[in-house]
Design an enzyme around this catalytic site. Sequence first.
Site, PDB file in Angstrom:
ATOM      1  N   PHE A 188      39.159  45.512  36.478  1.00 31.88           N
ATOM      2  CA  PHE A 188      39.078  44.681  37.676  1.00 31.88           C
ATOM      3  C   PHE A 188      39.140  43.206  37.296  1.00 31.88           C
ATOM      4  O   PHE A 188      38.349  42.713  36.501  1.00 31.88           O
ATOM      5  CB  PHE A 188      37.773  44.960  38.415  1.00 31.88           C
ATOM      6  CG  PHE A 188      37.593  44.146  39.670  1.00 31.88           C
ATOM      7  CD1 PHE A 188      38.430  44.327  40.757  1.00 31.88           C
ATOM      8  CD2 PHE A 188      36.575  43.200  39.767  1.00 31.88           C
ATOM      9  CE1 PHE A 188      38.263  43.577  41.926  1.00 31.88           C
ATOM     10  CE2 PHE A 188      36.391  42.458  40.924  1.00 31.88           C
ATOM     11  CZ  PHE A 188      37.247  42.645  42.007  1.00 31.88           C
ATOM     12  N   GLY A 189      40.095  42.497  37.896  1.00 34.66           N
ATOM     13  CA  GLY A 189      40.223  41.065  37.707  1.00 34.66           C
ATOM     14  C   GLY A 189      39.780  40.315  38.944  1.00 34.66           C
ATOM     15  O   GLY A 189      40.215  40.630  40.058  1.00 34.66           O
ATOM     16  N   TYR A 190      38.908  39.333  38.766  1.00 34.58           N
ATOM     17  CA  TYR A 190      38.427  38.543  39.892  1.00 34.58           C
ATOM     18  C   TYR A 190      38.606  37.045  39.643  1.00 34.58           C
ATOM     19  O   TYR A 190      38.284  36.223  40.491  1.00 34.58           O
ATOM     20  CB  TYR A 190      36.946  38.856  40.160  1.00 34.58           C
ATOM     21  CG  TYR A 190      36.042  38.604  38.971  1.00 34.58           C
ATOM     22  CD1 TYR A 190      35.421  37.368  38.786  1.00 34.58           C
ATOM     23  CD2 TYR A 190      35.822  39.594  38.016  1.00 34.58           C
ATOM     24  CE1 TYR A 190      34.601  37.133  37.695  1.00 34.58           C
ATOM     25  CE2 TYR A 190      35.002  39.372  36.928  1.00 34.58           C
ATOM     26  CZ  TYR A 190      34.401  38.139  36.767  1.00 34.58           C
ATOM     27  OH  TYR A 190      33.599  37.907  35.685  1.00 34.58           O
ATOM     28  N   GLY A 191      39.131  36.688  38.464  1.00 33.89           N
ATOM     29  CA  GLY A 191      39.440  35.296  38.120  1.00 33.89           C
ATOM     30  C   GLY A 191      40.853  35.224  37.595  1.00 33.89           C
ATOM     31  O   GLY A 191      41.788  35.678  38.262  1.00 33.89           O
ATOM     32  N   SER A 192      41.023  34.692  36.395  1.00 36.45           N
ATOM     33  CA  SER A 192      42.369  34.510  35.858  1.00 36.45           C
ATOM     34  C   SER A 192      43.106  35.819  35.608  1.00 36.45           C
ATOM     35  O   SER A 192      44.340  35.831  35.554  1.00 36.45           O
ATOM     36  CB  SER A 192      42.319  33.696  34.558  1.00 36.45           C
ATOM     37  OG  SER A 192      41.570  34.372  33.570  1.00 36.45           O
TER      38      SER A 192
ATOM     39  N   GLU B  86      37.739  38.226  26.303  1.00 38.71           N
ATOM     40  CA  GLU B  86      36.575  38.028  27.152  1.00 38.71           C
ATOM     41  C   GLU B  86      35.233  38.168  26.414  1.00 38.71           C
ATOM     42  O   GLU B  86      34.295  37.413  26.689  1.00 38.71           O
ATOM     43  CB  GLU B  86      36.601  39.024  28.323  1.00 38.71           C
ATOM     44  CG  GLU B  86      37.885  38.994  29.137  1.00 38.71           C
ATOM     45  CD  GLU B  86      38.074  37.705  29.908  1.00 38.71           C
ATOM     46  OE1 GLU B  86      37.108  36.934  30.045  1.00 38.71           O
ATOM     47  OE2 GLU B  86      39.188  37.465  30.377  1.00 38.71           O
TER      48      GLU B  86
END
Length: 249
Positions: A8-12, A85
């Site tokens: 899940f990506g919520y930024g870059s 990350e």
Amino acid sequence: MASDLWVFGYGSLIWNPGFEHKKALIGKIKGYSRRFYQGSDVHRGRPDKLGRVVTLIEDEEGSTWGTAFLPNDEQIARSYLDNRELHLGGYDTLLTYFYPRDPKEEPFLVLVYVALPSNSLYLGPDPVPKIAHDIATSEGECGHNVEYISKLVAFMKIELPFVSDEHLFELEDIVKTILEEQQSPVINLFKDAIEAWINKPASTATNEEVAFEILQLGKQQSDQEEEEAKPFSFMDSLPKRKLRCVHKF
């Protein structure tokens, strides 16, 4: 689907996952809210002038919209993301349920990278004007910090026009005010990001079927908000680092 590793990506990661993927779905996770509480000393800032990127905070009533990706190669994607990350960015991982925007899709588990308050770049909940000032005045090897927030704003406004992200949009307004007062051309990054998202390949903004689903989503949310506004109604259910920049973060 349950046996696959979705990220899940919520930024870059939304606009630059950094790995090849078979599928991408827009949706949300529950119990977390997105905040610009993580510092960036390379990608969107410098060691002496930290930029701001997003992380998640636990929020029982919150939800965060983003994109879930199914990698072509789980091992390659996980190795890349762990380096990007965990080792370089000060993030940790968690598993939680992802709820696709398309109500016909069943929820499924996703891997999420979250910055811990214990990492050295964690800046925490400063006043919103302070966070906005950091964003408006910082840049790093991957570009201006305003580019980062502008791409996140574009994603939300084009893909999810009926969803409110109060923290993000309040920051957008204050950052724009700062840039207007400075007469900075950097403010054009907001317009550029919107145009780029509209014109990107396979953009849902040009897909009539998905556009209709977005309208239906907006109607459902409006109906729910109206119901929640009634007296005695139920309370809510909606409401890294690298030495050089190879990809845009």
